[in-house]
Design a protein around this motif. Structure first.
Motif, mmCIF file in Angstrom:
data_model
loop_
_atom_site.group_PDB
_atom_site.id
_atom_site.type_symbol
_atom_site.label_atom_id
_atom_site.label_comp_id
_atom_site.label_asym_id
_atom_site.label_seq_id
_atom_site.Cartn_x
_atom_site.Cartn_y
_atom_site.Cartn_z
ATOM 1 N N ALA A 256 63.775 -13.798 -61.588
ATOM 2 C CA ALA A 256 62.876 -14.713 -62.279
ATOM 3 C C ALA A 256 63.128 -16.133 -61.777
ATOM 4 O O ALA A 256 64.216 -16.434 -61.284
ATOM 5 N N ALA A 257 62.124 -16.991 -61.920
ATOM 6 C CA ALA A 257 62.261 -18.390 -61.524
ATOM 7 C C ALA A 257 61.439 -19.262 -62.454
ATOM 8 O O ALA A 257 60.517 -18.780 -63.126
ATOM 9 N N ILE A 258 61.790 -20.544 -62.474
ATOM 10 C CA ILE A 258 61.088 -21.495 -63.330
ATOM 11 C C ILE A 258 61.034 -22.845 -62.648
ATOM 12 O O ILE A 258 61.995 -23.257 -61.989
ATOM 13 N N SER A 259 59.886 -23.498 -62.774
ATOM 14 C CA SER A 259 59.762 -24.883 -62.334
ATOM 15 C C SER A 259 60.330 -25.752 -63.436
ATOM 16 O O SER A 259 59.799 -25.769 -64.554
ATOM 17 N N TRP A 260 61.412 -26.479 -63.118
ATOM 18 C CA TRP A 260 62.156 -27.151 -64.179
ATOM 19 C C TRP A 260 61.298 -28.179 -64.924
ATOM 20 O O TRP A 260 61.385 -28.302 -66.141
ATOM 21 N N SER A 261 60.455 -28.894 -64.210
ATOM 22 C CA SER A 261 59.735 -29.999 -64.841
ATOM 23 C C SER A 261 58.578 -29.537 -65.717
ATOM 24 O O SER A 261 58.352 -30.088 -66.795
ATOM 25 N N ILE A 262 57.839 -28.502 -65.293
ATOM 26 C CA ILE A 262 56.648 -28.119 -66.041
ATOM 27 C C ILE A 262 56.751 -26.733 -66.650
ATOM 28 O O ILE A 262 55.867 -26.318 -67.394
#
Length: 124
Positions: free
Chosen positions: A49-55
């Protein structure tokens, strides 16, 4: 110097849950992508899994979609992976990773920084 430290792994029965944490330090992560990868016995490292930290846009491997949830706490610079309905195929060392620029969020070579890993073992 970016440092990532995972915790929360352990032994759990099939069908159970675990929550992994990754504390990040040494950099402001507002423009980073962060992800979880895993490497099972005799297998290559694979995207989880991954996530864009800012949005907060999230991405998941098909094998964990609907069972795992990635999230972050910006105030604490901490990344989480909530894992539910675990099965034996989820047994692996789980790694936290961070990248400033990601060409492919699921490609481990896109990530510049890695934690030491935490072992997750699911017993059937």
């Amino acid at each position: 110097q970016v440092q990532l430290a995972e915790s929360g792994g352990g032994l759990v029965q099939a069908g159970g849950s675990l929550r992994l944490s990754c504390v990040a330090s040494g950099r402001t992560f507002s423009r980073y992508h962060m992800g979880w990868f895993r490497q099972g016995p005799g297998k290559e490292r694979e995207f989880v899994a991954a996530i864009s930290w800012s949005i907060g846009i999230t991405y998941y491997a098909d094998s964990v979609k609907g069972r795992f949830t990635i999230s972050r706490d910006g105030a604490k610079n901490t990344l989480f992976l909530q894992m539910n309905s675990l099965n034996s195929q989820d047994t692996a060392v789980y790694y936290c990773a961070a990248a400033g620029i990601v060409s492919s969020y699921s490609d481990p070579t896109s990530y510049d920084h890695w934690g030491q890993g935490t072992q997750v073992t699911v017993s059937s």
